[in-house]
Design a protein around this motif. Structure first.
Motif, PDB file in Angstrom:
ATOM      1  N   ALA A  81       0.616  -1.296   0.040  1.00  0.00           N
ATOM      2  CA  ALA A  81      -0.100  -0.014   0.069  1.00  0.00           C
ATOM      3  C   ALA A  81       0.912   1.415   0.042  1.00  0.00           C
ATOM      4  O   ALA A  81       1.930   1.222   0.421  1.00  0.00           O
ATOM      5  CB  ALA A  81      -0.730  -0.042   1.317  1.00  0.00           C
ATOM      6  N   PRO A  82       0.553   2.400  -0.429  1.00  0.00           N
ATOM      7  CA  PRO A  82       1.033   3.570  -0.774  1.00  0.00           C
ATOM      8  C   PRO A  82       1.665   3.941   1.052  1.00  0.00           C
ATOM      9  O   PRO A  82       0.995   3.865   1.860  1.00  0.00           O
ATOM     10  CB  PRO A  82       0.309   4.550  -1.064  1.00  0.00           C
ATOM     11  CG  PRO A  82      -0.706   3.748  -1.888  1.00  0.00           C
ATOM     12  CD  PRO A  82      -0.826   2.505  -1.124  1.00  0.00           C
ATOM     13  N   SER A  83       2.501   4.558   0.888  1.00  0.00           N
ATOM     14  CA  SER A  83       3.227   5.221   2.168  1.00  0.00           C
ATOM     15  C   SER A  83       2.553   6.545   2.623  1.00  0.00           C
ATOM     16  O   SER A  83       1.538   7.103   2.085  1.00  0.00           O
ATOM     17  CB  SER A  83       4.650   5.584   2.139  1.00  0.00           C
ATOM     18  OG  SER A  83       5.581   4.374   1.582  1.00  0.00           O
ATOM     19  N   LEU A  84       2.830   6.720   4.156  1.00  0.00           N
ATOM     20  CA  LEU A  84       1.944   7.836   4.701  1.00  0.00           C
ATOM     21  C   LEU A  84       3.099   8.940   4.972  1.00  0.00           C
ATOM     22  O   LEU A  84       4.043   8.642   5.555  1.00  0.00           O
ATOM     23  CB  LEU A  84       1.244   7.379   6.046  1.00  0.00           C
ATOM     24  CG  LEU A  84       0.594   8.637   6.932  1.00  0.00           C
ATOM     25  CD1 LEU A  84      -0.344   9.145   6.248  1.00  0.00           C
ATOM     26  CD2 LEU A  84       0.227   7.891   8.285  1.00  0.00           C
ATOM     27  N   ALA A  85       2.608  10.048   4.519  1.00  0.00           N
ATOM     28  CA  ALA A  85       3.790  11.324   4.577  1.00  0.00           C
ATOM     29  C   ALA A  85       3.356  12.165   5.746  1.00  0.00           C
ATOM     30  O   ALA A  85       2.417  12.329   6.209  1.00  0.00           O
ATOM     31  CB  ALA A  85       3.590  12.155   3.592  1.00  0.00           C
ATOM     32  N   ILE A  86       4.520  12.305   6.481  1.00  0.00           N
ATOM     33  CA  ILE A  86       4.228  13.323   7.648  1.00  0.00           C
ATOM     34  C   ILE A  86       5.102  14.451   7.522  1.00  0.00           C
ATOM     35  O   ILE A  86       6.288  14.302   7.335  1.00  0.00           O
ATOM     36  CB  ILE A  86       4.641  12.343   9.131  1.00  0.00           C
ATOM     37  CG1 ILE A  86       3.856  11.189   9.148  1.00  0.00           C
ATOM     38  CG2 ILE A  86       4.484  13.432  10.308  1.00  0.00           C
ATOM     39  CD1 ILE A  86       4.128  10.265  10.300  1.00  0.00           C
TER      40      ILE A  86
ATOM     41  N   PRO B 158      -0.867  10.176  -5.895  1.00  0.00           N
ATOM     42  CA  PRO B 158      -1.562   9.055  -6.243  1.00  0.00           C
ATOM     43  C   PRO B 158      -0.900   7.929  -6.508  1.00  0.00           C
ATOM     44  O   PRO B 158       0.147   8.030  -7.396  1.00  0.00           O
ATOM     45  CB  PRO B 158      -2.439   9.432  -7.218  1.00  0.00           C
ATOM     46  CG  PRO B 158      -2.702  11.025  -7.257  1.00  0.00           C
ATOM     47  CD  PRO B 158      -1.303  11.367  -6.830  1.00  0.00           C
ATOM     48  N   GLY B 159      -1.087   6.762  -5.966  1.00  0.00           N
ATOM     49  CA  GLY B 159      -0.368   5.549  -6.069  1.00  0.00           C
ATOM     50  C   GLY B 159       1.085   5.415  -5.390  1.00  0.00           C
ATOM     51  O   GLY B 159       1.701   4.263  -5.089  1.00  0.00           O
ATOM     52  N   GLU B 160       1.725   6.725  -4.781  1.00  0.00           N
ATOM     53  CA  GLU B 160       3.034   6.512  -4.135  1.00  0.00           C
ATOM     54  C   GLU B 160       2.784   6.935  -2.731  1.00  0.00           C
ATOM     55  O   GLU B 160       3.496   6.280  -1.825  1.00  0.00           O
ATOM     56  CB  GLU B 160       3.833   7.614  -4.886  1.00  0.00           C
ATOM     57  CG  GLU B 160       5.215   7.493  -4.224  1.00  0.00           C
ATOM     58  CD  GLU B 160       6.173   8.774  -5.103  1.00  0.00           C
ATOM     59  OE1 GLU B 160       7.390   8.483  -4.541  1.00  0.00           O
ATOM     60  OE2 GLU B 160       5.825   9.180  -6.029  1.00  0.00           O
ATOM     61  N   THR B 161       2.018   7.831  -2.406  1.00  0.00           N
ATOM     62  CA  THR B 161       1.527   8.060  -1.053  1.00  0.00           C
ATOM     63  C   THR B 161       0.124   7.927  -0.470  1.00  0.00           C
ATOM     64  O   THR B 161      -0.671   7.978  -1.638  1.00  0.00           O
ATOM     65  CB  THR B 161       1.961   9.558  -0.686  1.00  0.00           C
ATOM     66  OG1 THR B 161       1.333  10.522  -1.521  1.00  0.00           O
ATOM     67  CG2 THR B 161       3.548   9.397  -0.788  1.00  0.00           C
ATOM     68  N   GLN B 162      -0.358   7.838   0.457  1.00  0.00           N
ATOM     69  CA  GLN B 162      -1.651   7.760   0.945  1.00  0.00           C
ATOM     70  C   GLN B 162      -2.312   9.119   0.428  1.00  0.00           C
ATOM     71  O   GLN B 162      -1.789  10.155   0.361  1.00  0.00           O
ATOM     72  CB  GLN B 162      -1.703   7.592   2.480  1.00  0.00           C
ATOM     73  CG  GLN B 162      -1.465   6.213   2.784  1.00  0.00           C
ATOM     74  CD  GLN B 162      -2.128   4.873   2.376  1.00  0.00           C
ATOM     75  OE1 GLN B 162      -3.449   5.272   2.351  1.00  0.00           O
ATOM     76  NE2 GLN B 162      -1.843   3.879   2.440  1.00  0.00           N
ATOM     77  N   ASP B 163      -3.654   9.210   0.409  1.00  0.00           N
ATOM     78  CA  ASP B 163      -4.454  10.289   0.093  1.00  0.00           C
ATOM     79  C   ASP B 163      -4.547  11.176   1.469  1.00  0.00           C
ATOM     80  O   ASP B 163      -5.411  12.217   1.096  1.00  0.00           O
ATOM     81  CB  ASP B 163      -5.870   9.965  -0.544  1.00  0.00           C
ATOM     82  CG  ASP B 163      -6.717   9.139   0.535  1.00  0.00           C
ATOM     83  OD1 ASP B 163      -6.127   8.569   1.546  1.00  0.00           O
ATOM     84  OD2 ASP B 163      -7.705   8.804   0.233  1.00  0.00           O
ATOM     85  N   THR B 164      -3.960  10.920   2.393  1.00  0.00           N
ATOM     86  CA  THR B 164      -4.018  11.850   3.488  1.00  0.00           C
ATOM     87  C   THR B 164      -2.722  11.804   3.937  1.00  0.00           C
ATOM     88  O   THR B 164      -1.821  11.013   4.181  1.00  0.00           O
ATOM     89  CB  THR B 164      -4.986  11.132   4.749  1.00  0.00           C
ATOM     90  OG1 THR B 164      -6.329  10.987   4.306  1.00  0.00           O
ATOM     91  CG2 THR B 164      -5.019  11.925   6.082  1.00  0.00           C
ATOM     92  N   ALA B 165      -2.372  13.092   4.539  1.00  0.00           N
ATOM     93  CA  ALA B 165      -0.736  13.629   5.281  1.00  0.00           C
ATOM     94  C   ALA B 165      -0.998  13.887   6.644  1.00  0.00           C
ATOM     95  O   ALA B 165      -2.148  14.451   6.844  1.00  0.00           O
ATOM     96  CB  ALA B 165      -0.192  14.353   4.229  1.00  0.00           C
ATOM     97  N   PHE B 166      -0.256  13.663   7.439  1.00  0.00           N
ATOM     98  CA  PHE B 166      -0.083  14.332   8.635  1.00  0.00           C
ATOM     99  C   PHE B 166       0.785  15.692   8.797  1.00  0.00           C
ATOM    100  O   PHE B 166       1.988  15.752   8.150  1.00  0.00           O
ATOM    101  CB  PHE B 166       0.541  13.488   9.661  1.00  0.00           C
ATOM    102  CG  PHE B 166      -0.449  12.191  10.083  1.00  0.00           C
ATOM    103  CD1 PHE B 166      -1.918  12.119   9.635  1.00  0.00           C
ATOM    104  CD2 PHE B 166       0.023  11.083  11.140  1.00  0.00           C
ATOM    105  CE1 PHE B 166      -2.688  11.028   9.824  1.00  0.00           C
ATOM    106  CE2 PHE B 166      -0.851   9.992  11.215  1.00  0.00           C
ATOM    107  CZ  PHE B 166      -2.067  10.095  10.637  1.00  0.00           C
ATOM    108  N   LEU B 167       0.248  16.439   9.328  1.00  0.00           N
ATOM    109  CA  LEU B 167       0.993  17.664   9.723  1.00  0.00           C
ATOM    110  C   LEU B 167       1.241  17.768  11.236  1.00  0.00           C
ATOM    111  O   LEU B 167       0.255  17.712  12.197  1.00  0.00           O
ATOM    112  CB  LEU B 167       0.192  18.995   9.502  1.00  0.00           C
ATOM    113  CG  LEU B 167       0.856  20.492  10.170  1.00  0.00           C
ATOM    114  CD1 LEU B 167       1.873  20.654   9.291  1.00  0.00           C
ATOM    115  CD2 LEU B 167       0.220  21.578   9.617  1.00  0.00           C
ATOM    116  N   PHE B 168       2.269  17.558  11.873  1.00  0.00           N
ATOM    117  CA  PHE B 168       2.825  17.454  13.377  1.00  0.00           C
ATOM    118  C   PHE B 168       2.994  18.732  13.746  1.00  0.00           C
ATOM    119  O   PHE B 168       3.719  19.821  13.429  1.00  0.00           O
ATOM    120  CB  PHE B 168       4.086  16.578  13.268  1.00  0.00           C
ATOM    121  CG  PHE B 168       4.676  16.177  14.598  1.00  0.00           C
ATOM    122  CD1 PHE B 168       3.931  15.385  15.520  1.00  0.00           C
ATOM    123  CD2 PHE B 168       5.605  16.947  15.030  1.00  0.00           C
ATOM    124  CE1 PHE B 168       4.274  15.629  16.822  1.00  0.00           C
ATOM    125  CE2 PHE B 168       6.149  16.724  16.478  1.00  0.00           C
ATOM    126  CZ  PHE B 168       5.626  15.988  17.392  1.00  0.00           C
TER     127      PHE B 168
END
Length: 395
Positions: free
Chosen positions: A200-205, A251-261
């Motif tokens: 599955a695509p990775s999750l960006a933070i 799309p296809g590389e990361t999730q359609d949701t990202a986190f802002l810390f």
């Protein structure tokens, strides 16, 4: 002697005649008694002879019964020996089966205990992490002033947010499940990428929260300064949200949701309290704002997903082992049922043998208690193969 003693029917009877008549009567009586006594002696001799014959006959029957009882005792001993040998063989086979099953169950229980201990150890580790996180939150809430001085410098602020985020992720996840400063296909480098299972695509933070406008809000003293600071913060925050959506949502590389810390719980709480519209805008852009505590909870959820994926990979092995265990238990149940039927049949045979020996013992006692001259009728309930005895003395 010729003296008349009395008259009988007109005829005089003398003393001599009376003496002669008395002597004849006594003689006749003696003869009769002798004859009767001889007859009784002869009858007793005949009775003794018949009794002797009956005694010999009884002794013969008794010897036959004792011989039959001895043969039955020998057969019972032979059956007892055969039954004992078969029972020992069955007990040995059952013990071997039970030992094998106990060994398998012991291995299975040892594996289960090991897994349980590993789970408890992981749970204790996570509880320790939560305790440390709570302690960290408490310390951070009491050091807001020091945090503001650190966050006043943009470069220092970025390093602080990056360090907080890396510490949380490194403490919660395995090194193979994340990457720091990884390069995407568009040459952008998010602060962290969480690798999801099954390709599955990775999750960006992102850890670069814009605090310049937020610091202006804290320093504003007049109404005009407050309005200017709010407008500046809105522009900076909206721009940063837009940049995250354009750079990290591929799309296809990361999730359609990202986190802002956001590295501060107090800043996160004030942001949700005073700038609800910016939070909603971030949600519409598919950017989730997280504080340190929310990031830890999110990481725990991701860990659960990773663990579930690994468990699904091993599910077919677990199902196969459970199937083998069920088959072994079914075979054990069938064999125990067969063993129970053998024991029941053996107990039934022994009960029948005991009934037969009890009948033989009772018959022997009745024969021993017989008295001479006693007539014993044959009972209607006697078995066809048992001898009927009767004593019929002469009358």
């Amino acid at each position: 002697m010729n003296e008349i003693l009395f008259e009988f029917s007109g005829r005089p009877v003398t003393v001599l005649e009376t003496a002669i008549a008395g002597g004849l009567f006594l003689l006749t009586l003696i003869v009769w008694l002798v004859l009767k006594t001889m007859r009784q002696i002869r009858q007793r001799a005949d009775a003794d002879s018949a009794a002797t014959e009956q005694i010999h006959e009884l002794e013969s029957h008794l010897s036959q019964l004792l011989k039959s009882q001895g043969e039955m005792t020998g057969r019972m001993q032979t059956m007892a020996e055969v039954f004992g040998s078969r029972q020992s063989d069955m007990m040995r086979a059952v013990n071997e089966r039970l030992d094998g099953m106990g060994h398998k169950l012991g291995i299975s229980m040892a594996d289960t205990t090991k897994k349980t201990q590993d789970g408890l150890r992981h749970l204790h580790e996570r509880l320790a992490v939560i305790d440390r996180a709570q302690q960290t939150i408490t310390d951070l809430s009491g050091q807001v002033g020091q945090l503001q001085s650190i966050l006043s410098n943009k470069q220092t602020r970025g390093a602080f947010g990056q360090g907080r985020m890396e510490a949380i992720i490194q403490d919660q996840m395995a090194p193979s499940t994340y990457s720091f400063q990884a390069t995407l296909s568009n040459n952008n480098r998010p602060d962290c990428l969480i690798h999801m299972p099954n390709g599955a695509p990775s999750l960006a933070i992102d850890a670069k929260f814009p605090l310049e406008g937020f610091n202006l809000l804290r320093k504003a003293e007049t109404e005009e300064q407050l309005k200017y600071a709010q407008a500046q913060f809105r522009r900076d925050f909206s721009k940063h949200i837009q940049d995250i959506g354009e750079k990290y949502l591929l799309p296809g590389e990361t999730q359609d949701t990202a986190f802002l810390f956001v590295p501060s719980e107090s800043v996160f709480a004030e942001l949700n309290e005073r700038f609800e519209d910016l939070v909603q805008k971030a949600h519409r852009t598919r950017v989730v704002i997280v504080s340190p505590s929310l990031l830890m909870l999110s990481i725990q959820v991701i860990q659960s997903v990773l663990r579930d994926a690994k468990m699904r990979e091993q599910a077919h092995l677990i199902q196969a082992e459970v199937g083998h265990l069920i088959a072994d238990v079914s075979r054990l149940n069938d064999r125990v049922g067969k063993l129970q039927s053998h024991f029941a049949q053996a107990n039934k045979d022994i009960d029948q043998i005991l009934i037969s020996t009890d009948k033989i013992t009772k018959r022997s006692r009745k024969i021993e208690d017989l008295e001479l001259g006693e007539i014993e009728a044959a009972k209607e309930t006697q078995e066809p193969d048992e001898p009927r005895l009767a004593i019929t003395p002469d009358s």
